[in-house]
Scaffold this motif. Structure first.
Motif, PDB file in Angstrom:
ATOM      1  N   ASN A  99      23.841  28.555 -36.822  1.00  0.00           N
ATOM      2  CA  ASN A  99      24.407  27.211 -36.735  1.00  0.00           C
ATOM      3  C   ASN A  99      25.703  27.231 -35.950  1.00  0.00           C
ATOM      4  OD1 ASN A  99      22.399  26.013 -38.355  1.00  0.00           O
ATOM      5  ND2 ASN A  99      23.418  26.741 -40.176  1.00  0.00           N
ATOM      6  N   ASP A 100      25.894  26.212 -35.162  1.00  0.00           N
ATOM      7  CA  ASP A 100      27.132  26.014 -34.430  1.00  0.00           C
ATOM      8  C   ASP A 100      27.587  24.596 -34.765  1.00  0.00           C
ATOM      9  OD1 ASP A 100      29.268  26.455 -32.801  1.00  0.00           O
ATOM     10  OD2 ASP A 100      28.153  26.424 -30.923  1.00  0.00           O
ATOM     11  N   ASP A 101      28.842  24.314 -34.526  1.00  0.00           N
ATOM     12  CA  ASP A 101      29.300  22.955 -34.776  1.00  0.00           C
ATOM     13  C   ASP A 101      30.319  22.538 -33.718  1.00  0.00           C
ATOM     14  OD1 ASP A 101      31.473  24.468 -35.596  1.00  0.00           O
ATOM     15  OD2 ASP A 101      31.384  23.860 -37.671  1.00  0.00           O
ATOM     16  N   TYR A 102      30.470  21.243 -33.599  1.00  0.00           N
ATOM     17  CA  TYR A 102      31.451  20.681 -32.678  1.00  0.00           C
ATOM     18  C   TYR A 102      31.966  19.379 -33.273  1.00  0.00           C
ATOM     19  CZ  TYR A 102      27.808  17.410 -31.205  1.00  0.00           C
ATOM     20  OH  TYR A 102      26.849  16.429 -31.187  1.00  0.00           O
ATOM     21  N   PHE A 103      33.133  18.957 -32.791  1.00  0.00           N
ATOM     22  CA  PHE A 103      33.721  17.724 -33.290  1.00  0.00           C
ATOM     23  C   PHE A 103      33.313  16.570 -32.386  1.00  0.00           C
ATOM     24  CE2 PHE A 103      37.063  14.578 -34.003  1.00  0.00           C
ATOM     25  CZ  PHE A 103      37.028  14.516 -35.393  1.00  0.00           C
ATOM     26  N   ASP A 104      32.627  15.583 -32.946  1.00  0.00           N
ATOM     27  CA  ASP A 104      32.206  14.393 -32.222  1.00  0.00           C
ATOM     28  C   ASP A 104      33.349  13.373 -32.327  1.00  0.00           C
ATOM     29  OD1 ASP A 104      31.116  11.998 -31.295  1.00  0.00           O
ATOM     30  OD2 ASP A 104      29.189  12.323 -32.284  1.00  0.00           O
ATOM     31  N   LYS A 105      34.084  13.194 -31.223  1.00  0.00           N
ATOM     32  CA  LYS A 105      35.251  12.307 -31.241  1.00  0.00           C
ATOM     33  C   LYS A 105      34.868  10.859 -31.519  1.00  0.00           C
ATOM     34  CE  LYS A 105      38.089  15.148 -28.229  1.00  0.00           C
ATOM     35  NZ  LYS A 105      38.794  15.252 -26.961  1.00  0.00           N
ATOM     36  N   LYS A 106      33.732  10.400 -30.984  1.00  0.00           N
ATOM     37  CA  LYS A 106      33.312   9.015 -31.206  1.00  0.00           C
ATOM     38  C   LYS A 106      33.001   8.757 -32.683  1.00  0.00           C
ATOM     39  CE  LYS A 106      31.446   7.953 -26.661  1.00  0.00           C
ATOM     40  NZ  LYS A 106      30.259   7.552 -25.895  1.00  0.00           N
ATOM     41  N   ALA A 107      32.298   9.705 -33.318  1.00  0.00           N
ATOM     42  CA  ALA A 107      31.931   9.534 -34.720  1.00  0.00           C
ATOM     43  C   ALA A 107      33.063   9.957 -35.650  1.00  0.00           C
ATOM     44  CB  ALA A 107      30.671  10.330 -35.042  1.00  0.00           C
ATOM     45  N   GLY A 108      34.005  10.737 -35.125  1.00  0.00           N
ATOM     46  CA  GLY A 108      35.128  11.199 -35.934  1.00  0.00           C
ATOM     47  C   GLY A 108      34.748  12.212 -36.998  1.00  0.00           C
ATOM     48  N   ARG A 109      33.722  13.030 -36.701  1.00  0.00           N
ATOM     49  CA  ARG A 109      33.283  14.021 -37.687  1.00  0.00           C
ATOM     50  C   ARG A 109      32.708  15.260 -36.991  1.00  0.00           C
ATOM     51  NH1 ARG A 109      27.600  13.833 -38.361  1.00  0.00           N
ATOM     52  NH2 ARG A 109      26.700  12.084 -37.282  1.00  0.00           N
ATOM     53  N   TRP A 110      32.598  16.308 -37.772  1.00  0.00           N
ATOM     54  CA  TRP A 110      31.980  17.533 -37.284  1.00  0.00           C
ATOM     55  C   TRP A 110      30.473  17.404 -37.337  1.00  0.00           C
ATOM     56  CZ3 TRP A 110      34.282  21.491 -34.876  1.00  0.00           C
ATOM     57  CH2 TRP A 110      35.669  21.560 -34.959  1.00  0.00           C
ATOM     58  N   VAL A 111      29.787  17.911 -36.317  1.00  0.00           N
ATOM     59  CA  VAL A 111      28.335  17.875 -36.239  1.00  0.00           C
ATOM     60  C   VAL A 111      27.832  19.313 -36.175  1.00  0.00           C
ATOM     61  CG1 VAL A 111      26.353  17.125 -34.863  1.00  0.00           C
ATOM     62  CG2 VAL A 111      28.401  15.675 -35.003  1.00  0.00           C
ATOM     63  N   GLU A 112      26.895  19.637 -37.041  1.00  0.00           N
ATOM     64  CA  GLU A 112      26.307  20.968 -37.057  1.00  0.00           C
ATOM     65  C   GLU A 112      25.022  20.976 -36.238  1.00  0.00           C
ATOM     66  OE1 GLU A 112      24.391  23.279 -40.568  1.00  0.00           O
ATOM     67  OE2 GLU A 112      26.558  23.657 -40.620  1.00  0.00           O
ATOM     68  N   VAL A 113      24.855  22.003 -35.403  1.00  0.00           N
ATOM     69  CA  VAL A 113      23.700  22.120 -34.523  1.00  0.00           C
ATOM     70  C   VAL A 113      23.014  23.456 -34.784  1.00  0.00           C
ATOM     71  CG1 VAL A 113      22.945  22.192 -32.119  1.00  0.00           C
ATOM     72  CG2 VAL A 113      24.895  20.768 -32.763  1.00  0.00           C
ATOM     73  N   ALA A 114      21.705  23.421 -34.965  1.00  0.00           N
ATOM     74  CA  ALA A 114      20.928  24.650 -35.140  1.00  0.00           C
ATOM     75  C   ALA A 114      20.617  25.234 -33.761  1.00  0.00           C
ATOM     76  CB  ALA A 114      19.636  24.360 -35.884  1.00  0.00           C
ATOM     77  N   GLU A 115      20.812  26.534 -33.626  1.00  0.00           N
ATOM     78  CA  GLU A 115      20.491  27.236 -32.389  1.00  0.00           C
ATOM     79  C   GLU A 115      19.460  28.310 -32.708  1.00  0.00           C
ATOM     80  OE1 GLU A 115      24.228  28.631 -30.888  1.00  0.00           O
ATOM     81  OE2 GLU A 115      24.734  26.670 -30.084  1.00  0.00           O
ATOM     82  N   TRP A 116      18.391  28.354 -31.926  1.00  0.00           N
ATOM     83  CA  TRP A 116      17.307  29.305 -32.168  1.00  0.00           C
ATOM     84  C   TRP A 116      17.377  30.447 -31.170  1.00  0.00           C
ATOM     85  CZ3 TRP A 116      14.343  29.285 -36.366  1.00  0.00           C
ATOM     86  CH2 TRP A 116      14.346  28.126 -37.148  1.00  0.00           C
ATOM     87  N   HIS A 117      17.131  31.660 -31.677  1.00  0.00           N
ATOM     88  CA  HIS A 117      17.183  32.868 -30.866  1.00  0.00           C
ATOM     89  C   HIS A 117      15.864  33.617 -31.010  1.00  0.00           C
ATOM     90  CE1 HIS A 117      21.519  32.112 -30.883  1.00  0.00           C
ATOM     91  NE2 HIS A 117      21.390  31.932 -32.182  1.00  0.00           N
ATOM     92  N   ASP A 118      15.299  34.068 -29.886  1.00  0.00           N
ATOM     93  CA  ASP A 118      14.096  34.894 -29.898  1.00  0.00           C
ATOM     94  C   ASP A 118      14.536  36.345 -30.003  1.00  0.00           C
ATOM     95  OD1 ASP A 118      12.381  32.702 -29.549  1.00  0.00           O
ATOM     96  OD2 ASP A 118      12.647  32.768 -27.376  1.00  0.00           O
ATOM     97  N   CYS A 119      14.167  37.009 -31.101  1.00  0.00           N
ATOM     98  CA  CYS A 119      14.599  38.382 -31.355  1.00  0.00           C
ATOM     99  C   CYS A 119      13.444  39.354 -31.160  1.00  0.00           C
ATOM    100  CB  CYS A 119      15.144  38.505 -32.773  1.00  0.00           C
ATOM    101  SG  CYS A 119      16.589  37.460 -33.050  1.00  0.00           S
ATOM    102  N   VAL A 120      13.771  40.534 -30.646  1.00  0.00           N
ATOM    103  CA  VAL A 120      12.785  41.565 -30.349  1.00  0.00           C
ATOM    104  C   VAL A 120      13.286  42.892 -30.907  1.00  0.00           C
ATOM    105  CG1 VAL A 120      11.560  42.786 -28.503  1.00  0.00           C
ATOM    106  CG2 VAL A 120      12.153  40.380 -28.202  1.00  0.00           C
ATOM    107  N   VAL A 121      12.400  43.618 -31.580  1.00  0.00           N
ATOM    108  CA  VAL A 121      12.704  44.962 -32.056  1.00  0.00           C
ATOM    109  C   VAL A 121      11.647  45.883 -31.466  1.00  0.00           C
ATOM    110  CG1 VAL A 121      13.048  46.452 -34.064  1.00  0.00           C
ATOM    111  CG2 VAL A 121      13.590  44.012 -34.218  1.00  0.00           C
ATOM    112  N   VAL A 122      12.090  46.947 -30.784  1.00  0.00           N
ATOM    113  CA  VAL A 122      11.174  47.857 -30.111  1.00  0.00           C
ATOM    114  C   VAL A 122      11.248  49.236 -30.756  1.00  0.00           C
ATOM    115  CG1 VAL A 122      10.591  48.937 -27.899  1.00  0.00           C
ATOM    116  CG2 VAL A 122      11.457  46.599 -27.951  1.00  0.00           C
ATOM    117  N   GLY A 123      10.103  49.871 -30.900  1.00  0.00           N
ATOM    118  CA  GLY A 123      10.065  51.237 -31.405  1.00  0.00           C
ATOM    119  C   GLY A 123       9.630  51.295 -32.853  1.00  0.00           C
TER     120      GLY A 123
END
Length: 157
Positions: A36-60
């Motif tokens: 999760n990442d977040d940023y401050f939305d100045k128009k809404a006057g609040r913090w917004v949480e954003v989900a970020e997806w990562h493709d993970c690889v394990v080799v061996g």
């Protein structure tokens, strides 16, 4: 000086690790990780949480252990190498960025309470015990000498 490519991600596994094998017989596990990442939305006057997806690889050899030990919903810390690659399918070019896992630490199994401490790190469950109890839960992934399947542009499924 040599350049460094190291990334640390704290997140929840979104898809069970799936193991497949390269033509050489090398096991490769793939899973998705949500942070999760977040940023401050100045128009809404609040913090917004954003989900970020990562493709993970394990080799061996560690790939099969990851598939046995971890599942969707588990909270983990990973240390990884960021590796972009591109491929072509049906005449269309695609670019993906994958996280090649070097180490993985279990913070909480699916359904366990994870409380954030004031320092922003995953903390205790409220009973004074660290995450994972007394169990040693950190696994190190040995470096894969074959270059992570570079002969074909990376492991493709």
């Amino acid at each position: 000086m040599r350049n460094t490519n190291v990334c640390f991600i704290h997140g929840r596994i979104g898809k069970d690790p799936e193991v497949r094998f390269l033509p050489s017989g090398t096991p490769v596990a793939k899973f998705s990780l949500c942070s999760n990442d977040d940023y401050f939305d100045k128009k809404a006057g609040r913090w917004v949480e954003v989900a970020e997806w990562h493709d993970c690889v394990v080799v061996g050899d560690f790939a099969e252990k990851v598939a046995e030990k971890y599942q969707r919903g588990d909270v983990v810390n990973i240390t990884c190498r960021v590796k972009p690659r591109s491929y072509e399918k049906n005449g269309q070019k695609f670019k993906v960025v994958e996280m090649y896992v070097q180490s993985m630490e279990l913070i909480a199994k699916k359904g366990e309470l994870v409380r954030q401490q004031s320092n922003g790190h995953a903390g205790s469950r409220g009973n004074g015990q660290p995450q994972g109890g007394n169990e040693q839960s950190r696994d190190e992934v040995p470096a894969y000498a074959g270059g992570y399947g570079d002969e074909d542009g990376g492991p493709a499924f």
